[in-house]
Scaffold this motif. Structure first.
Motif, PDB file in Angstrom:
ATOM      1  N   SER A 536       0.541  -1.335  -0.157  1.00 15.62           N
ATOM      2  CA  SER A 536      -0.066   0.055  -0.120  1.00 15.62           C
ATOM      3  C   SER A 536       0.806   1.374  -0.010  1.00 15.62           C
ATOM      4  O   SER A 536       2.232   1.232   0.393  1.00 15.62           O
ATOM      5  N   HIS A 537       0.166   2.214  -0.607  1.00 16.34           N
ATOM      6  CA  HIS A 537       0.852   3.661  -0.145  1.00 16.34           C
ATOM      7  C   HIS A 537       0.229   4.379   1.002  1.00 16.34           C
ATOM      8  O   HIS A 537       0.851   5.539   1.040  1.00 16.34           O
ATOM      9  N   ASN A 538      -0.888   3.969   1.324  1.00 20.64           N
ATOM     10  CA  ASN A 538      -1.612   4.627   2.523  1.00 20.64           C
ATOM     11  C   ASN A 538      -0.919   4.053   3.742  1.00 20.64           C
ATOM     12  O   ASN A 538      -1.012   2.967   4.320  1.00 20.64           O
ATOM     13  N   LEU A 539      -0.014   4.983   4.548  1.00 23.02           N
ATOM     14  CA  LEU A 539       0.883   4.778   5.732  1.00 23.02           C
ATOM     15  C   LEU A 539      -0.189   4.178   6.924  1.00 23.02           C
ATOM     16  O   LEU A 539       0.190   3.445   7.628  1.00 23.02           O
ATOM     17  N   ALA A 540      -1.269   5.044   6.833  1.00 23.39           N
ATOM     18  CA  ALA A 540      -1.928   4.750   7.995  1.00 23.39           C
ATOM     19  C   ALA A 540      -2.550   3.596   8.067  1.00 23.39           C
ATOM     20  O   ALA A 540      -2.916   2.761   8.977  1.00 23.39           O
ATOM     21  N   VAL A 541      -3.219   3.206   6.869  1.00 22.14           N
ATOM     22  CA  VAL A 541      -3.750   1.639   6.748  1.00 22.14           C
ATOM     23  C   VAL A 541      -2.794   0.628   7.070  1.00 22.14           C
ATOM     24  O   VAL A 541      -2.980  -0.487   7.902  1.00 22.14           O
ATOM     25  N   VAL A 542      -1.432   0.737   6.479  1.00 17.36           N
ATOM     26  CA  VAL A 542      -0.412  -0.195   6.599  1.00 17.36           C
ATOM     27  C   VAL A 542      -0.195  -0.301   8.334  1.00 17.36           C
ATOM     28  O   VAL A 542       0.168  -1.300   8.901  1.00 17.36           O
ATOM     29  N   ASP A 543       0.075   0.898   9.063  1.00 10.92           N
ATOM     30  CA  ASP A 543       0.070   0.799  10.459  1.00 10.92           C
ATOM     31  C   ASP A 543      -0.998   0.185  11.277  1.00 10.92           C
ATOM     32  O   ASP A 543      -0.730  -0.354  12.283  1.00 10.92           O
ATOM     33  N   TYR A 544      -2.026   0.406  10.538  1.00 12.76           N
ATOM     34  CA  TYR A 544      -3.321  -0.256  11.522  1.00 12.76           C
ATOM     35  C   TYR A 544      -3.175  -1.882  11.274  1.00 12.76           C
ATOM     36  O   TYR A 544      -3.354  -2.698  12.355  1.00 12.76           O
ATOM     37  N   ILE A 545      -2.912  -2.289  10.069  1.00 11.21           N
ATOM     38  CA  ILE A 545      -3.109  -3.789   9.747  1.00 11.21           C
ATOM     39  C   ILE A 545      -1.774  -4.825   9.841  1.00 11.21           C
ATOM     40  O   ILE A 545      -1.608  -5.804  10.117  1.00 11.21           O
ATOM     41  N   ALA A 546      -0.546  -3.912   9.799  1.00 15.73           N
ATOM     42  CA  ALA A 546       0.688  -4.682   9.629  1.00 15.73           C
ATOM     43  C   ALA A 546       1.324  -5.091  11.094  1.00 15.73           C
ATOM     44  O   ALA A 546       1.284  -3.900  11.839  1.00 15.73           O
ATOM     45  N   ASP A 547       2.179  -5.990  11.354  1.00 24.60           N
ATOM     46  CA  ASP A 547       2.898  -6.190  12.356  1.00 24.60           C
ATOM     47  C   ASP A 547       4.300  -5.587  12.098  1.00 24.60           C
ATOM     48  O   ASP A 547       4.948  -5.188  12.972  1.00 24.60           O
ATOM     49  N   ARG A 548       5.063  -5.946  10.959  1.00 24.47           N
ATOM     50  CA  ARG A 548       6.078  -5.129  10.577  1.00 24.47           C
ATOM     51  C   ARG A 548       5.861  -4.637   9.378  1.00 24.47           C
ATOM     52  O   ARG A 548       5.039  -4.811   8.534  1.00 24.47           O
ATOM     53  N   ILE A 549       6.966  -3.586   9.095  1.00 23.97           N
ATOM     54  CA  ILE A 549       6.518  -2.579   8.011  1.00 23.97           C
ATOM     55  C   ILE A 549       8.025  -2.293   7.111  1.00 23.97           C
ATOM     56  O   ILE A 549       8.869  -2.168   7.910  1.00 23.97           O
ATOM     57  N   ALA A 550       8.211  -2.681   5.921  1.00 21.49           N
ATOM     58  CA  ALA A 550       9.126  -2.405   4.920  1.00 21.49           C
ATOM     59  C   ALA A 550       8.831  -1.081   4.334  1.00 21.49           C
ATOM     60  O   ALA A 550       7.858  -1.060   3.469  1.00 21.49           O
ATOM     61  N   VAL A 551       9.916  -0.215   4.104  1.00 17.11           N
ATOM     62  CA  VAL A 551       9.640   1.122   3.048  1.00 17.11           C
ATOM     63  C   VAL A 551      10.479   0.726   1.911  1.00 17.11           C
ATOM     64  O   VAL A 551      11.745   0.532   2.248  1.00 17.11           O
ATOM     65  N   MET A 552       9.928   1.005   0.445  1.00 15.91           N
ATOM     66  CA  MET A 552      10.693   1.054  -0.536  1.00 15.91           C
ATOM     67  C   MET A 552      10.541   2.070  -1.277  1.00 15.91           C
ATOM     68  O   MET A 552       9.808   2.947  -1.171  1.00 15.91           O
TER      69      MET A 552
END
Length: 642
Positions: A536-552
């Motif tokens: 996703s490009h929506n950071l708030a969405v990824v922050d809500y659903i993800a356990d770990r996050i990688a930025v590309m």
């Protein structure tokens, strides 16, 4: 304050052969001089119908049966025109439409002519409303492209829409709308399909052009973050009616209507607690049936048999890797020139990417369009072959298998273990197949079960994603966007995959429908122990659903960390730029438009040391803290080979 536009008791109906459908019912609001008013609501609430009534662009089946739309042109003091009474194709309406009231549409690619250059389209808008020659029209077009920050304005006149990125196409649309210097701009979802950084640039551009031209703006959107940062007043529309209106500050601080409260509660934000959930207007309650529950229980028993008690509270940390990508690279070849003499250029889409996804966790992959997210997902799916690197996947045998060296026959057992949910829920469903056939098709292709098993699995999946089994004989066109996405999720789950890849699954959805889908995915992950790679490009969405996050960015992973660390302590300048561009639905965290720099954030050569990437500098991933890595050249970092 002098009102530019005043709508009073507007009623619009669609007249069909056997019925009349009320689309807009007694809508009233006003837009003041140099004021920005936001029209907020879900898809189908009547927002676009109101904008079409203002512009005289209603379809032939639509009729304004009541009310007035009074336009007071600042260039003609004392004169007022009721747009609702004008002939939609008459000379007076044509003079106002595009000349004094302009519109930016939601999808720039479908709104621009693919057969004409950007210069031709802007010059056409000028010559329709002003008595100027070709040379003067071209000068005005260059002047407007310069004003909106278009790179190389003179050269841009000769480009076609397909040669431009989404952000530049939207800028071209703005130039076309602004070239006649209108008094009122109607912007219908102008940033919905854009990345967060491009969205911030377009919002800043609209603000700058509004100040320069001293115009008013009607902003139509379902994104409350955009409303908080742009609007002086907001009008909330539900089911064709205005349910609340007032100053933006007042509505955000003290929303009076239950619908407005629900919209605000459905927006993901960065300070949500670990157990806090979004509250959509209509919640989906999945029901796990016997077929999927049996699979989940067997998987959980196998997974936790040798897990120490101290790790049982953290399934993602305790579980085994399902996917391990190591030093993956992929380049594409472009050719410039003609058939006599041409040059080939290599464009790296994915460069030295390493990523691990553990069983039962959700890994978020964020970045702008063009950064390589979707290419990486296609490489993992083996829809294309990598140039270098390895893709290790744990299949039914429990062993990690290298996928890059397998042929099509050898890949077949793994195809059903990795499933994909696409960005566009309508485009990814066959319009000629019923829901029953769509969900059954993967099982038929892979020879899973008999007819009775497949029938029971389809019924269970419909319950699982919160859809009525009576809908099985319907076709995709008869469903809403959120329902279509749920059908796509059901189809992906039909093979009981080990890994689900989601490519922007909520970017085209309203905020409340988005909340439905995100809650559903979290519930399914918990109940079925599913593993996700969420792009996703929506950071708030990824922050809500993800356990770990990688930025590309630019084909590389530049930073990765657990969700609670990454956005609270971003180290890489690109991660910081992404965060600076997020429009929060929070009046205390408004965008700082001065920090938004066009193009600089996504150019690795322009990052400050020690993050710069160019021909002489190629930083590797360094460990900053436990499970927090950043691509940099720093002596005080401990280099980790990953």
């Amino acid at each position: 304050m002098t009102d530019i536009l005043r709508i009073k008791d507007l009623k619009v109906e669609f007249v069909l052969p056997h019925m009349r459908v009320k689309a807009v019912e007694n809508v009233s609001f006003r837009i003041g001089a140099q004021e920005t008013v936001a029209l907020v609501g879900e898809s189908g609430s009547g927002k676009s119908t109101i904008s079409q009534a203002i512009m005289g662009l209603l379809p032939k089946t639509a009729q304004i049966t009541k009310g007035s739309i009074i336009f007071a042109d600042p260039k003609k003091p004392g004169t007022r025109v009721d747009l609702a009474m004008l002939d939609r194709s008459g000379a007076e309406m044509r003079a106002i439409r595009g000349g004094r009231i302009s519109m930016i549409f939601q999808e720039p690619m479908s709104s621009l002519s693919p057969l004409h250059t950007i210069g031709d389209q802007i010059c056409e808008a000028v010559r329709l409303h002003r008595k100027v020659g070709r040379a003067e029209a071209k000068e005005l077009a260059v002047e407007m492209l310069t004003l909106i920050g278009f790179p190389h304005p003179k050269r841009a006149l000769k480009t076609y829409p397909f040669e431009l990125s989404g952000g530049l196409r939207q800028r071209a649309m703005i130039a076309m709308a602004m070239v006649c210097r209108p008094a009122l701009l109607v912007a219908d979802e102008p940033t919905t399909a854009l990345d967060v950084t491009i969205q911030a640039q377009i919002l800043r551009l609209i603000k700058d052009v509004q100040k320069e031209l001293q115009m008013s703006v009607l902003l139509i959107t379902h994104d409350l973050g955009v409303v908080a940062n742009m609007a002086d007043r907001m009008v909330v529309v539900y089911d064709g009616r205005v349910v609340e209106s007032g100053k933006t500050d007042d509505v955000f601080i003290n929303p009076g209507h239950a619908y407005t409260q629900s919209l605000l509660a459905a927006v993901p934000h960065f300070d949500m607690g670990p157990d806090e959930r979004l509250r959509p207007l209509r919640e989906i309650k999945p029901k796990t049936g016997s077929l999927l529950a049996e699979s989940s229980q067997q998987e959980s028993a196998r997974e936790t048999s040798d897990v120490p008690p101290s790790l049982a509270l953290h399934p993602a940390m305790a579980s085994e890797p399902v996917l391990s990508v190591r030093h993956l690279s992929k380049s594409f070849t472009t050719r410039k020139g003609n058939w006599i003499k041409s040059e080939q250029h290599l464009i790296p889409a994915v460069a030295d990417v390493s990523l691990t996804v553990n069983r039962g966790e959700c890994v978020g992959l964020v970045g702008e369009s063009g950064c390589g997210k979707t290419t990486l997902s296609k490489l993992i799916m083996r829809a294309m072959d990598p140039d270098e690197g390895s893709i290790l996947f744990r299949g039914e045998s429990g062993q990690m298998t290298e996928l890059t060296g397998l042929d099509e026959d050898q890949l077949n057992p793994y195809r059903k273990r990795i499933q994909f949910v696409f960005q566009d829920p309508f485009g990814s469903l066959n319009p000629r197949m019923t829901v029953q056939d769509i969900i059954t098709e993967p099982m038929l292709i892979h020879g899973v079960g008999d007819a009775e098993y497949r029938k029971n699995m389809v019924l269970e999946l419909m319950d699982l994603v919160g859809l009525d089994p009576r809908f099985l004989s319907r076709y995709p066109h008869s469903f809403s966007g959120g329902q279509r996405q749920r059908i796509g999720i059901a189809r992906a789950l039909s093979l009981k995959p080990d890994l689900l890849i989601f490519d922007e699954p909520t970017s085209a959805l309203d905020v409340s429908v988005q909340a439905q889908i995100l809650n559903l995915l979290k519930d399914l992950q918990r109940d079925l122990n599913l593993t996700y790679l969420f792009i996703s490009h929506n950071l708030a969405v990824v922050d809500y659903i993800a356990d770990r996050i990688a930025v590309m960015c630019a084909g590389r992973i530049v930073e990765s960390a657990p969700r609670e660390q990454l956005f609270r302590n971003p180290l890489h300048p690109y991660t910081q730029a992404l965060l600076n561009a997020v429009p929060f639905a929070d009046l205390e965290h408004l965008l700082d438009f001065d920090k938004i720099v066009d193009g600089k954030a996504s150019d690795p050569a322009r990052w400050p040391a020690p993050f710069t990437i160019n021909d002489t500098s190629a930083p590797k991933m360094m460990q900053f803290a436990e499970d927090h890595f950043v691509r940099a050249e720093r002596a005080d970092f401990t280099e980790i080979a990953i």
